[in-house]
Motif scaffolding. Structure first.
Motif, mmCIF file in Angstrom:
data_model
loop_
_atom_site.group_PDB
_atom_site.id
_atom_site.type_symbol
_atom_site.label_atom_id
_atom_site.label_comp_id
_atom_site.label_asym_id
_atom_site.label_seq_id
_atom_site.Cartn_x
_atom_site.Cartn_y
_atom_site.Cartn_z
ATOM 1 N N GLY A 1 -6.533 -2.144 -7.340
ATOM 2 C CA GLY A 1 -6.869 -2.577 -5.980
ATOM 3 C C GLY A 1 -8.186 -3.308 -5.869
ATOM 4 N N LEU A 2 -8.182 -4.242 -4.902
ATOM 5 C CA LEU A 2 -9.415 -4.990 -4.620
ATOM 6 C C LEU A 2 -10.137 -4.406 -3.406
ATOM 7 N N GLY A 3 -9.447 -3.617 -2.608
ATOM 8 C CA GLY A 3 -10.046 -3.073 -1.377
ATOM 9 C C GLY A 3 -10.168 -4.129 -0.278
ATOM 10 N N LEU B 1 -6.381 -4.106 3.606
ATOM 11 C CA LEU B 1 -6.433 -3.655 5.009
ATOM 12 C C LEU B 1 -7.505 -4.406 5.812
ATOM 13 N N ASN C 1 0.831 -1.208 0.000
ATOM 14 C CA ASN C 1 0.000 0.000 0.000
ATOM 15 C C ASN C 1 0.865 1.256 0.000
ATOM 16 N N THR D 1 -11.698 0.821 -1.719
ATOM 17 C CA THR D 1 -10.442 1.182 -2.370
ATOM 18 C C THR D 1 -10.597 2.513 -3.077
ATOM 19 N N THR D 2 -9.497 3.188 -3.126
ATOM 20 C CA THR D 2 -9.510 4.456 -3.890
ATOM 21 C C THR D 2 -8.770 4.235 -5.207
ATOM 22 N N LYS D 3 -8.347 2.984 -5.381
ATOM 23 C CA LYS D 3 -7.540 2.698 -6.549
ATOM 24 C C LYS D 3 -8.421 2.233 -7.696
HETATM 25 P P1 ADP Z 1 -6.490 -1.517 -2.165
HETATM 26 O O1 ADP Z 1 -5.066 -1.396 -1.901
HETATM 27 O O2 ADP Z 1 -6.804 -2.708 -2.991
HETATM 28 O O3 ADP Z 1 -7.182 -0.293 -2.511
HETATM 29 P P2 ADP Z 1 -6.621 -1.701 0.595
HETATM 30 O O4 ADP Z 1 -7.661 -2.246 1.529
HETATM 31 O O5 ADP Z 1 -5.257 -2.202 0.778
HETATM 32 O O6 ADP Z 1 -7.171 -1.906 -0.837
HETATM 33 O O7 ADP Z 1 -6.601 -0.116 0.754
HETATM 34 C C1 ADP Z 1 -7.743 0.592 0.895
HETATM 35 C C2 ADP Z 1 -7.462 2.016 0.611
HETATM 36 O O8 ADP Z 1 -6.735 2.604 1.611
HETATM 37 C C3 ADP Z 1 -6.682 2.260 -0.519
HETATM 38 O O9 ADP Z 1 -7.474 2.241 -1.722
HETATM 39 C C4 ADP Z 1 -6.124 3.651 -0.257
HETATM 40 O O10 ADP Z 1 -7.059 4.668 -0.616
HETATM 41 C C5 ADP Z 1 -5.957 3.668 1.124
HETATM 42 N N1 ADP Z 1 -4.559 3.431 1.442
HETATM 43 C C6 ADP Z 1 -3.993 2.268 1.863
HETATM 44 N N2 ADP Z 1 -2.693 2.459 2.128
HETATM 45 C C7 ADP Z 1 -2.414 3.806 1.880
HETATM 46 C C8 ADP Z 1 -1.255 4.590 1.972
HETATM 47 N N3 ADP Z 1 -0.087 4.099 2.376
HETATM 48 N N4 ADP Z 1 -1.379 5.902 1.663
HETATM 49 C C9 ADP Z 1 -2.573 6.408 1.279
HETATM 50 N N5 ADP Z 1 -3.704 5.737 1.147
HETATM 51 C C10 ADP Z 1 -3.610 4.402 1.468
#
Ligand code: ADP
Length: 602
Positions: free
Chosen positions: A551-553, A556, A494, A544-546
């Motif tokens: 990203g799958l969301g 975390l 991430n 997810t913001t991706k």
């Molecule tokens: P994904 O990585 O597939 O989006 P995650 O559950 O890992 O799913 O992350 C959820 C969201 O958290 C991410 O889409 C992002 O917006 C935010 N995020 C995670 N890690 C970071 C980071 N190091 N800096 C900024 N935003 C983060």
């Protein structure tokens, strides 16, 4: 229940009773003492009496023979033979006077045949006997008859008591006269002195003639007969013709007597009985005191014995009570123990039930979450599936037209889509799986190194500077090795994702904190940081913001689940200087070696 102690009854009352009962014992003691002291007194008085008698007899005997001897002297005979011869009479007077002085007699006098005093030792005194007639005295008669005249009497002239010895003087033919010698008995009486014992001498009439008590003098100790009274009147031995009676009380006096045969007298010694009282009383008092002391001692001994017995009884009772209390307490404790055991069992049961319920709940919530997710999942999977079908259908058409390159392109797309679907499914398995691995001791730094190694290529491509601030000593945490690596891999990936969104310089900080209970691993990047919305929802699945390809969301969401399962926590924040700040709170454990095979999931 303890028995109430019986109140102490005074034993002294019984002792007093005993003393009363024993008191008669003092009577024999008194008798014995009385007898003893009486015997002592009697012996003492006997000796005194012997002494007085010897003294009296000695005095009398000293003079007894003197009249006869004197009667033989020529000068005295001469005076009797020539009564008119004045020088002869004077000579006789001189002689008698001298003899009286030498012998200590009271008076010596010479009577002629008619009983008239011719010469006397007191011839020159006012109360001289010269010319006086003493024929009424019995001694004159006895001497006239040739016997030794003896007589007690009070001098008619001198008033002095005396004992008279008289001897007849005769020549061959005729009786010439009588020589009389009077022994002074007043003096003898005076010699007796003042003693508590009374001395008295009674004559043949029982009349007291000598006594140490002047009141008793000339009193009759027994009734006098008529003849005796007549003789007294004739002989006038006493100043009175009718001696008054004197009764000596036997209960007051201890009397001892001695008869003097030659005079017909009785010498008595009278000791007052009360003389015995004091020593006897002393003995009885000593006896009584000893008895009392003995009784007191006995009382004290009895009391001490009773106290001792009571103390033993008390001790025994206290011991018994203590034993009972201990028994009761032991019983209580046993009951309590049993109850505690039951409670512990119940608790254990309840805990197991709780754990099971919790487990079930977790599972249920996972399933619920899965259910909730199913729409998104089906959406997520349907999309690639639809695309796959479309690519496949399309590939068939393209094959008909011999467009092999396009077919290959479609197949690659299909392959990528299936890979994405496999990835989704793999992540979802992490939710559905019940993780029964017991937490182990895992070395933190090596796990971190492994995770970094996997991402090393990408990190280098992005030119991310790694700033590492970890202790050299291994930090041991409670975790599963694979799960820990998975968490670390996720958060590191991430961070790289976030850093890729900004221009260099890109930095990644790794540091740790240790507390009493745990180890905190802190990851910070200088990427854009969490958006406010991401900060709120990043832990939720499929947030997810991706872009959908990036990203799958689920990252975390899975990390959160794994951290909870390891007894730790995942904290998301932004650093004040910008960038995300992620803290993994892990539990600290004893150092160990993890020999277990890596967990199944990768
Ligand atoms: P994904 O990585 O597939 O989006 P995650 O559950 O890992 O799913 O992350 C959820 C969201 O958290 C991410 O889409 C992002 O917006 C935010 N995020 C995670 N890690 C970071 C980071 N190091 N800096 C900024 N935003 C983060």
């Amino acid at each position: 229940m303890t028995p109430t102690p019986t109140p102490h009854r005074p034993r002294w009352r019984s002792l007093a009773l005993l003393a009363l009962l024993l008191a008669p014992l003092l009577w024999p003691l008194q008798q014995l003492a009385e007898r003893y002291y009486r015997d002592e007194l009697i012996e003492q008085n006997r000796q005194t009496l012997d002494l007085y008698v010897a003294n009296l007899l000695g005095t009398l005997r000293r003079f007894e023979v003197l009249p006869a001897i004197l009667g033989d002297l020529p000068d005295l005979r001469g005076a009797l033979l020539q009564p008119q011869d004045a020088p002869a009479l004077a000579k006789a007077n001189q002689l008698l006077s001298r003899v009286r002085e030498q012998t200590g007699a009271d008076v010596i006098y010479l009577m002629d045949a008619r009983g008239i005093t011719r010469a006397a030792s007191n011839h020159d005194q006012a109360d001289s006997f010269i010319g006086r007639d003493f024929t009424f005295r019995p001694y004159y008669r006895a001497a006239s008859e040739g016997r030794l005249g003896r007589f007690f009497g009070q001098g008619t002239t001198s008033g002095k008591r005396g004992y008279y010895f008289a001897a007849g003087i005769r020549d061959e033919q005729q009786r010439l006269g009588v020589l009389v010698l009077k022994v002074d008995l007043d003096y003898t009486e005076r010699l007796w002195g003042k003693t508590p014992e009374q001395l008295l001498v009674t004559d043949a009439n029982g009349v007291i003639i000598l006594t140490s008590n002047p009141d008793w003098r000339f009193r009759a100790t027994r009734p006098l007969s008529r003849q005796e009274l007549a003789r007294i009147a004739a002989e006038q031995p006493y100043p009175t013709l009718n001696p008054q009676p004197l009764t000596l009380d036997d209960s007051q006096w201890l009397m001892q007597s001695r008869e003097l045969e030659e005079t017909g007298w009785t010498v008595n010694i009278l000791a007052p009985r009360n003389q015995l009282e004091r020593p006897v009383q002393t003995v009885v008092a000593i006896g009584g005191a000893s008895l009392l002391a003995l009784l007191l001692l006995l009382g004290l001994l009895l009391q001490r014995r009773r106290h001792y017995i009571e103390r033993i009884a008390l001790d025994a009772r206290a011991k018994r009570e203590l034993e009972i209390r201990v028994l009761e307490r032991t019983r209580d404790l046993e009951t309590l123990n049993n109850r505690l055991k039951d409670e512990v069992l119940e608790r254990e049961q309840a805990q197991q039930d709780l754990l099971r319920t919790q487990d079930d709940l977790v599972q249920a919530s996972k399933l619920t979450a899965l259910g909730t997710m199913s729409a998104s999942i089906s959406h997520e999977l349907n999309q690639p599936l639809a695309a796959i079908r479309s690519y496949a259908d399309n590939a068939g058409v393209l094959l008909d037209h011999q467009r092999h390159d396009d077919v290959r392109g479609n197949l690659r797309q299909i392959s990528e889509l299936t890979a994405r679907m496999a990835s989704i499914i793999a992540h979802l398995r992490a939710f559905a799986r019940r993780d029964r691995h017991a937490p182990e001791s895992v070395a933190l730094q090596p796990a971190l190194d492994d995770a970094l190694a996997l991402l090393a290529k990408r990190r280098r491509a992005l030119d991310v500077e790694l700033i590492r601030d970890l202790p050299a000593a291994t930090l041991w945490v409670q975790a599963g090795e694979t799960r820990l690596r998975q968490v670390l891999g996720n958060v590191l990936a991430n961070a790289l994702d976030a850093l890729s969104e900004r221009a260099p310089p890109r930095r990644l900080w790794l540091s740790s904190e240790t507390s009493a209970t745990g180890v905190n691993l802190i990851l910070r990047d200088n990427g854009p940081g969490f958006s406010p919305q991401a900060l709120q929802h990043a832990r939720e699945p499929f947030f997810t913001t991706k872009t959908s390809t990036q990203g799958l969301g689920l990252g975390l969401a899975i990390c959160e689940t794994l951290m909870r399962a390891l007894g730790g926590e995942l904290l998301l924040a932004n650093h004040p200087d910008g960038g995300a700040l992620i803290t993994l709170q892990l539990r600290h454990t004893e150092p160990g070696t993890n020999l277990q095979p890596p967990e199944e999931f990768s």
